[in-house]
Design a protein around this motif. Structure first.
Motif, PDB file in Angstrom:
ATOM      1  N   UNK A  12       7.372 -30.052  46.671  1.00 30.96           N
ATOM      2  CA  UNK A  12       7.278 -30.917  45.497  1.00 30.96           C
ATOM      3  C   UNK A  12       5.854 -31.037  44.974  1.00 30.96           C
ATOM      4  N   UNK A  13       4.878 -30.861  45.869  1.00 30.55           N
ATOM      5  CA  UNK A  13       3.466 -31.018  45.495  1.00 30.55           C
ATOM      6  C   UNK A  13       2.649 -29.829  45.984  1.00 30.55           C
ATOM      7  N   UNK A  14       2.858 -28.646  45.381  1.00 34.32           N
ATOM      8  CA  UNK A  14       2.157 -27.439  45.856  1.00 34.32           C
ATOM      9  C   UNK A  14       0.637 -27.534  45.751  1.00 34.32           C
ATOM     10  N   UNK A  15       0.120 -28.445  44.938  1.00 36.99           N
ATOM     11  CA  UNK A  15      -1.332 -28.600  44.833  1.00 36.99           C
ATOM     12  C   UNK A  15      -1.949 -29.075  46.146  1.00 36.99           C
ATOM     13  N   UNK A  16      -1.126 -29.603  47.036  1.00 37.99           N
ATOM     14  CA  UNK A  16      -1.628 -30.091  48.317  1.00 37.99           C
ATOM     15  C   UNK A  16      -1.871 -28.969  49.331  1.00 37.99           C
ATOM     16  N   UNK A  17      -1.348 -27.778  49.064  1.00 39.41           N
ATOM     17  CA  UNK A  17      -1.549 -26.666  49.993  1.00 39.41           C
ATOM     18  C   UNK A  17      -3.035 -26.446  50.245  1.00 39.41           C
ATOM     19  N   UNK A  18      -3.836 -26.529  49.194  1.00 42.10           N
ATOM     20  CA  UNK A  18      -5.278 -26.334  49.322  1.00 42.10           C
ATOM     21  C   UNK A  18      -5.986 -27.542  49.927  1.00 42.10           C
ATOM     22  N   UNK A  19      -5.242 -28.588  50.232  1.00 41.33           N
ATOM     23  CA  UNK A  19      -5.864 -29.822  50.714  1.00 41.33           C
ATOM     24  C   UNK A  19      -5.448 -30.181  52.143  1.00 41.33           C
ATOM     25  N   UNK A  20      -4.890 -29.238  52.878  1.00 46.13           N
ATOM     26  CA  UNK A  20      -4.434 -29.549  54.234  1.00 46.13           C
ATOM     27  C   UNK A  20      -5.585 -30.020  55.123  1.00 46.13           C
ATOM     28  N   UNK A  21      -6.768 -29.426  54.960  1.00 44.96           N
ATOM     29  CA  UNK A  21      -7.925 -29.895  55.734  1.00 44.96           C
ATOM     30  C   UNK A  21      -8.300 -31.321  55.364  1.00 44.96           C
ATOM     31  N   UNK A  22      -8.163 -31.654  54.093  1.00 46.74           N
ATOM     32  CA  UNK A  22      -8.479 -33.015  53.628  1.00 46.74           C
ATOM     33  C   UNK A  22      -7.470 -34.024  54.168  1.00 46.74           C
TER      34      UNK A  22
END
Length: 77
Positions: A12-22
């Motif tokens: 639902x929120x693919x923009x979070x893929x780049x934020x897993x470390x965050x």
């Protein structure tokens, strides 16, 4: 990161893929934490490149990520 989060939330929120470390950083070093009435715990961390706070919600066990999203309304207290 639990399977539920990978299969459901990231769909639902693919923009979070780049934020897993965050997301992991928010659990280790949040700028603010609150416990919800249902026992889940909210953690916030500031993301300067997005100029927003990331809210990460975990289950009562304190580890299982239930949800995460960029929170437009959070103001650091």
């Amino acid at each position: 990161v639990p399977r539920y989060f990978l299969d459901s939330v990231l769909r639902r929120r693919p923009e979070l893929v780049d934020m897993l470390d965050r997301i992991e950083e928010a659990l280790r070093e949040p700028v603010h934490t609150e416990k919800q009435p249902d026992g889940r715990i909210r953690h916030w961390i500031y993301i300067p490149e997005r100029d927003r706070y990331l809210r990460v919600i975990v289950e009562p066990d304190g580890e299982t990520v239930h949800n995460a999203f960029l929170d437009r309304g959070f103001k650091e207290k």
